[in-house]
Design a protein around this motif. Sequence first.
Motif, mmCIF file in Angstrom:
data_model
loop_
_atom_site.group_PDB
_atom_site.id
_atom_site.type_symbol
_atom_site.label_atom_id
_atom_site.label_comp_id
_atom_site.label_asym_id
_atom_site.label_seq_id
_atom_site.Cartn_x
_atom_site.Cartn_y
_atom_site.Cartn_z
ATOM 1 N N ALA A 1 0.851 -1.187 0.000
ATOM 2 C CA ALA A 1 0.000 0.000 0.000
ATOM 3 C C ALA A 1 0.888 1.239 0.000
ATOM 4 O O ALA A 1 2.028 1.206 0.472
ATOM 5 N N PRO A 2 0.401 2.353 -0.538
ATOM 6 C CA PRO A 2 1.198 3.589 -0.503
ATOM 7 C C PRO A 2 1.556 3.968 0.923
ATOM 8 O O PRO A 2 0.723 3.863 1.833
ATOM 9 N N VAL A 3 2.787 4.423 1.124
ATOM 10 C CA VAL A 3 3.214 4.836 2.468
ATOM 11 C C VAL A 3 2.868 6.294 2.731
ATOM 12 O O VAL A 3 2.922 6.747 3.879
ATOM 13 N N ILE A 4 2.524 7.042 1.680
ATOM 14 C CA ILE A 4 2.069 8.426 1.812
ATOM 15 C C ILE A 4 0.803 8.584 0.983
ATOM 16 O O ILE A 4 0.739 8.128 -0.164
ATOM 17 N N THR A 5 -0.206 9.201 1.557
ATOM 18 C CA THR A 5 -1.429 9.537 0.831
ATOM 19 C C THR A 5 -1.668 11.031 0.967
ATOM 20 O O THR A 5 -1.639 11.581 2.073
ATOM 21 N N THR A 6 -1.894 11.682 -0.158
ATOM 22 C CA THR A 6 -2.194 13.114 -0.158
ATOM 23 C C THR A 6 -3.297 13.353 -1.184
ATOM 24 O O THR A 6 -3.963 12.409 -1.608
ATOM 25 N N LYS A 7 -3.498 14.588 -1.578
ATOM 26 C CA LYS A 7 -4.574 14.874 -2.524
ATOM 27 C C LYS A 7 -4.158 15.988 -3.463
ATOM 28 O O LYS A 7 -3.227 16.768 -3.187
ATOM 29 N N VAL A 8 -4.828 16.034 -4.589
ATOM 30 C CA VAL A 8 -4.597 17.117 -5.547
ATOM 31 C C VAL A 8 -4.874 18.451 -4.858
ATOM 32 O O VAL A 8 -5.890 18.615 -4.187
ATOM 33 N N GLY A 9 -3.967 19.376 -5.015
ATOM 34 C CA GLY A 9 -4.082 20.680 -4.378
ATOM 35 C C GLY A 9 -3.164 20.849 -3.189
ATOM 36 O O GLY A 9 -2.927 21.977 -2.742
ATOM 37 N N ALA A 10 -2.652 19.744 -2.674
ATOM 38 C CA ALA A 10 -1.764 19.835 -1.508
ATOM 39 C C ALA A 10 -0.404 20.396 -1.912
ATOM 40 O O ALA A 10 0.118 20.103 -2.992
ATOM 41 N N ILE A 11 0.151 21.207 -1.040
ATOM 42 C CA ILE A 11 1.529 21.681 -1.171
ATOM 43 C C ILE A 11 2.239 21.273 0.107
ATOM 44 O O ILE A 11 1.815 21.636 1.207
ATOM 45 N N GLU A 12 3.300 20.479 -0.034
ATOM 46 C CA GLU A 12 3.921 19.849 1.115
ATOM 47 C C GLU A 12 5.415 20.161 1.168
ATOM 48 O O GLU A 12 6.081 20.266 0.122
ATOM 49 N N ASP A 13 5.947 20.269 2.363
ATOM 50 C CA ASP A 13 7.389 20.375 2.575
ATOM 51 C C ASP A 13 7.896 19.049 3.117
ATOM 52 O O ASP A 13 7.405 18.567 4.153
ATOM 53 N N TRP A 14 8.870 18.462 2.420
ATOM 54 C CA TRP A 14 9.477 17.210 2.852
ATOM 55 C C TRP A 14 10.918 17.486 3.269
ATOM 56 O O TRP A 14 11.695 18.071 2.499
ATOM 57 N N HIS B 1 9.367 3.581 -2.415
ATOM 58 C CA HIS B 1 7.995 3.371 -1.933
ATOM 59 C C HIS B 1 7.014 4.138 -2.811
ATOM 60 O O HIS B 1 7.402 4.944 -3.671
ATOM 61 N N LYS B 2 5.721 3.888 -2.533
ATOM 62 C CA LYS B 2 4.637 4.487 -3.308
ATOM 63 C C LYS B 2 4.046 5.689 -2.573
ATOM 64 O O LYS B 2 3.987 5.718 -1.347
ATOM 65 N N ILE B 3 3.571 6.644 -3.368
ATOM 66 C CA ILE B 3 2.750 7.745 -2.870
ATOM 67 C C ILE B 3 1.455 7.749 -3.674
ATOM 68 O O ILE B 3 1.472 7.549 -4.894
ATOM 69 N N LEU B 4 0.342 7.958 -3.002
ATOM 70 C CA LEU B 4 -0.970 8.062 -3.652
ATOM 71 C C LEU B 4 -1.445 9.497 -3.566
ATOM 72 O O LEU B 4 -1.521 10.071 -2.465
ATOM 73 N N VAL B 5 -1.754 10.084 -4.721
ATOM 74 C CA VAL B 5 -2.351 11.418 -4.787
ATOM 75 C C VAL B 5 -3.814 11.242 -5.193
ATOM 76 O O VAL B 5 -4.115 10.882 -6.342
ATOM 77 N N ASN B 6 -4.725 11.460 -4.257
ATOM 78 C CA ASN B 6 -6.156 11.332 -4.551
ATOM 79 C C ASN B 6 -6.650 12.557 -5.317
ATOM 80 O O ASN B 6 -6.146 13.665 -5.115
ATOM 81 N N PRO B 7 -7.636 12.365 -6.203
ATOM 82 C CA PRO B 7 -8.187 13.510 -6.953
ATOM 83 C C PRO B 7 -8.778 14.561 -6.019
ATOM 84 O O PRO B 7 -9.230 14.249 -4.920
#
Length: 534
Positions: A432-445, A528-534
């Motif tokens: 499964a993705p280890v990170i889940t976020t969404k369209v529109g997110a702006i993130e600092d890693w 690893h995987k990241i999932l970006v939800n619509p």
Amino acid sequence: MPRKSKSMSMSKWSLVMVACGFIFLMPADQAQAQTQSQGCPARPASGTVVADPFNIVSQNGALTAQFVLGHSVDGSGYTHFCYKYQAPGQVVEAPTLRVNPGDVLNLNVVDGIKNNNGTTKMNMAAPTGPICGDGGAATVNATNVHFHGMNVAPVCHQDDVIDTLIQPGSPGFQFNVPIPSTQPPGLYWYHPHVHGFTEFQVNGGAAGALIVGGMEKVRPEVAGLTERVFVVRQQYLVPWIPGPYLLTLNYQVAPFLGVAPIIQMKPGEKQFWRVANATIQDFLQLQIQVNGTLQPMELIALDGYPLAATRNQTTILVPPAGRAEFIVQAPATGNAVFFTDTYNTGPTGNLDLSQSLASIQTSSPTEAATTQMPKSTPPSADGIKFLSLAQQPATIQRNLFFSEEFGGTNGPIQFYITVDGQKQKVFEPNEAPVITTKVGAIEDWTIENRALETHAFHIHQIHFRVLEIDGKPAPTNDLRDTIEIPYWSGSGPYHSVKVRMDFSDPTTAGTFLFHCHILLHEDLGMMHKILVNP
């Protein structure tokens, strides 16, 4: 990762499969006989004039081509993988794909490899999720294509390397990739991305340049200059075992001893060089030397993204998978050297040695095939993706880290990239993705390196802006898709980078990857995987 020594001579043996730390050898003459009908084109002789790759240029908004994956073993025992293209009157290897923003890339890929000594008996587990292409197990004979750095969709027929497999003997697979109208102009590249076997196929040479046109509109400094495209690759007789290994420039070997490849320029001429680091692990410190003195290079773009302002540098560090585009000026008299300097990757890394990549000769007119950049046009950066990313506030903060784990004094090494707070684990295709976020997110890693060797962080589908290095503001807020993070010395704080990710583009919705781009590390699970939800 340290390479184990091997006392046997490798000159009469060929590596026929590498996966999960296992190595299989067969006599080179046997491998040549088995792969004669599927072989790769002859590569240029060392010490000759370097020619640019063959160009395929989009027409009327589309680039349409077919690649056939080939395999052969040369007379020195080096295994070659190649993407072959039928050009008029000749078969060429790894042509440069030239598209414009708003085009469509229609690429049909056929896997022309036949079974080699039963190599399909050892493979990675077949994914249990969606199937794109032929399905089946991932093996050294299967393939797919990743369009590295391109901000395109992680979906079937575009840039889905998680589920896409093209198997030998199938009719082939059609990629239909819309190039975003906002795609930054610059140098990208394409290469296989089959989990467990990426290193082996890229090491064999199956990689090439992809150029999105329009750089002269953003950086008029390059308009009217002769353009050169140089792809630096790397070949080992057997990956993971010490030497001999060789860097190549447009497939021409750059030997430590002997005659180097030759780049021809006119005295005092300026050229626009576009250099891709398609090696499996080397950190290139590119230099131009005249009589041992470093010469300034005018840096135009990194990782396909034009800089906000050009800058002069005498050394340009390009990590594995990175690209640098810069203006070079030949000396008025005499010759120069295109050079890569020594780079220390740490106690458990591999020392990248200094060596000449090519001699720059100015005693005769340019003879190699070159491309003239368009004449100057009014500069415009309108519509380029991520342009105002530094000004956008982040909605989420994340911390990740690279680490390694040794299995005994001389045992195997586990490679990890981990989201802080989660359990360290190697990549599994069905995870499964280890990170889940969404369209529109702006993130600092913030990404730390807790290992004793340097790693190269890469994320698919997007560019990121570099904000901090080791907790201090970055001297330049460049946009990148791959960045080096130096090794930990064993004491004191870890080195780190802080980057800003912009997931605003709905095109990038879906599941995709982030990983170390030292390809052995990626193949062994530092991904690893990241999932970006619509």
